[in-house]
Scaffold this motif. Structure first.
Motif, PDB file in Angstrom:
ATOM      1  N   TRP A  29      59.006  43.103  37.135  1.00  0.00           N
ATOM      2  CA  TRP A  29      59.025  42.997  38.301  1.00  0.00           C
ATOM      3  C   TRP A  29      57.257  43.149  38.797  1.00  0.00           C
ATOM      4  O   TRP A  29      56.933  42.199  39.570  1.00  0.00           O
ATOM      5  N   ARG A  30      56.220  43.273  37.873  1.00  0.00           N
ATOM      6  CA  ARG A  30      55.125  43.592  38.394  1.00  0.00           C
ATOM      7  C   ARG A  30      54.356  41.987  37.813  1.00  0.00           C
ATOM      8  O   ARG A  30      54.024  41.814  39.211  1.00  0.00           O
ATOM      9  N   ARG A  31      55.282  41.000  36.446  1.00  0.00           N
ATOM     10  CA  ARG A  31      54.422  40.046  36.395  1.00  0.00           C
ATOM     11  C   ARG A  31      54.992  39.289  37.825  1.00  0.00           C
ATOM     12  O   ARG A  31      54.379  38.477  38.324  1.00  0.00           O
ATOM     13  N   ARG A  32      55.862  38.831  38.005  1.00  0.00           N
ATOM     14  CA  ARG A  32      56.758  38.431  39.148  1.00  0.00           C
ATOM     15  C   ARG A  32      55.941  39.271  40.895  1.00  0.00           C
ATOM     16  O   ARG A  32      55.552  37.289  41.320  1.00  0.00           O
ATOM     17  N   ALA A  33      55.038  39.653  40.797  1.00  0.00           N
ATOM     18  CA  ALA A  33      54.481  41.042  42.478  1.00  0.00           C
ATOM     19  C   ALA A  33      53.455  40.048  41.879  1.00  0.00           C
ATOM     20  O   ALA A  33      52.825  39.262  43.101  1.00  0.00           O
ATOM     21  N   VAL A  34      52.690  40.097  40.477  1.00  0.00           N
ATOM     22  CA  VAL A  34      51.075  39.342  40.488  1.00  0.00           C
ATOM     23  C   VAL A  34      51.042  37.767  40.433  1.00  0.00           C
ATOM     24  O   VAL A  34      50.190  37.242  41.355  1.00  0.00           O
ATOM     25  N   ALA A  35      52.662  36.898  40.855  1.00  0.00           N
ATOM     26  CA  ALA A  35      52.919  36.154  40.870  1.00  0.00           C
ATOM     27  C   ALA A  35      52.451  35.396  41.807  1.00  0.00           C
ATOM     28  O   ALA A  35      52.289  34.452  42.135  1.00  0.00           O
ATOM     29  N   VAL A  36      53.286  36.392  43.230  1.00  0.00           N
ATOM     30  CA  VAL A  36      53.631  35.806  43.976  1.00  0.00           C
ATOM     31  C   VAL A  36      52.560  36.138  44.943  1.00  0.00           C
ATOM     32  O   VAL A  36      51.505  35.368  45.493  1.00  0.00           O
ATOM     33  N   LEU A  37      51.424  37.083  44.676  1.00  0.00           N
ATOM     34  CA  LEU A  37      50.155  37.606  44.884  1.00  0.00           C
ATOM     35  C   LEU A  37      49.028  36.572  45.260  1.00  0.00           C
ATOM     36  O   LEU A  37      48.774  35.946  46.363  1.00  0.00           O
ATOM     37  N   GLY A  38      48.907  35.755  43.725  1.00  0.00           N
ATOM     38  CA  GLY A  38      48.042  35.224  43.178  1.00  0.00           C
ATOM     39  C   GLY A  38      48.608  33.616  44.535  1.00  0.00           C
ATOM     40  O   GLY A  38      47.596  32.880  44.960  1.00  0.00           O
ATOM     41  N   LEU A  39      50.182  32.962  44.042  1.00  0.00           N
ATOM     42  CA  LEU A  39      50.473  32.409  45.334  1.00  0.00           C
ATOM     43  C   LEU A  39      49.999  32.644  46.942  1.00  0.00           C
ATOM     44  O   LEU A  39      49.601  31.913  47.096  1.00  0.00           O
ATOM     45  N   VAL A  40      50.145  33.465  47.281  1.00  0.00           N
ATOM     46  CA  VAL A  40      49.613  33.829  48.478  1.00  0.00           C
ATOM     47  C   VAL A  40      48.105  33.607  48.680  1.00  0.00           C
ATOM     48  O   VAL A  40      47.728  33.136  50.101  1.00  0.00           O
TER      49      VAL A  40
END
Length: 110
Positions: A21-32
């Motif tokens: 979940w943390r990896r996905r959250a960091v990836a999404v925040l990076g894309l945003v």
């Protein structure tokens, strides 16, 4: 013939749900963040180009001058000073003809 002993390998464990979940959250925040920065950069370039098309130059208001004085002095030949005054107000966002000394006034392009 000698044999080389290889170290015992440990089985790889699957990351926990929290780690995934943390990896996905960091990836999404990076894309945003990347999308936001691109939007700001594109908007800034567009705004600068849009303003450059509308501005022919600038003058600095001297002490004792009004926006009317600037309009009369900068109106191109054949352009009424009242029209120039309206365009100066609109381009610079002035509400009245009163401006402070040393104010930079952008001149409209024709």
């Amino acid at each position: 013939m000698s044999t080389i002993a290889l170290p015992a390998t440990t089985a790889t464990r699957r990351p926990s749900a929290a780690v995934l979940w943390r990896r996905r959250a960091v990836a999404v925040l990076g894309l945003v963040l990347v999308a936001f920065l691109l939007t700001v950069a594109i908007g800034r370039v567009g705004a600068e180009a849009e303003l450059a098309d509308k501005v022919a130059g600038h003058v600095v208001v001297q002490p004792g001058e009004t926006l009317w004085d600037v309009a009369v002095a900068t109106a191109p030949e054949g352009v009424d000073a009242r029209r120039q005054l309206d365009e100066l107000r609109q381009l610079n966002g002035f509400g009245s003809s009163e401006v402070d000394a040393w104010t930079v006034v952008l001149l409209p392009a024709r």
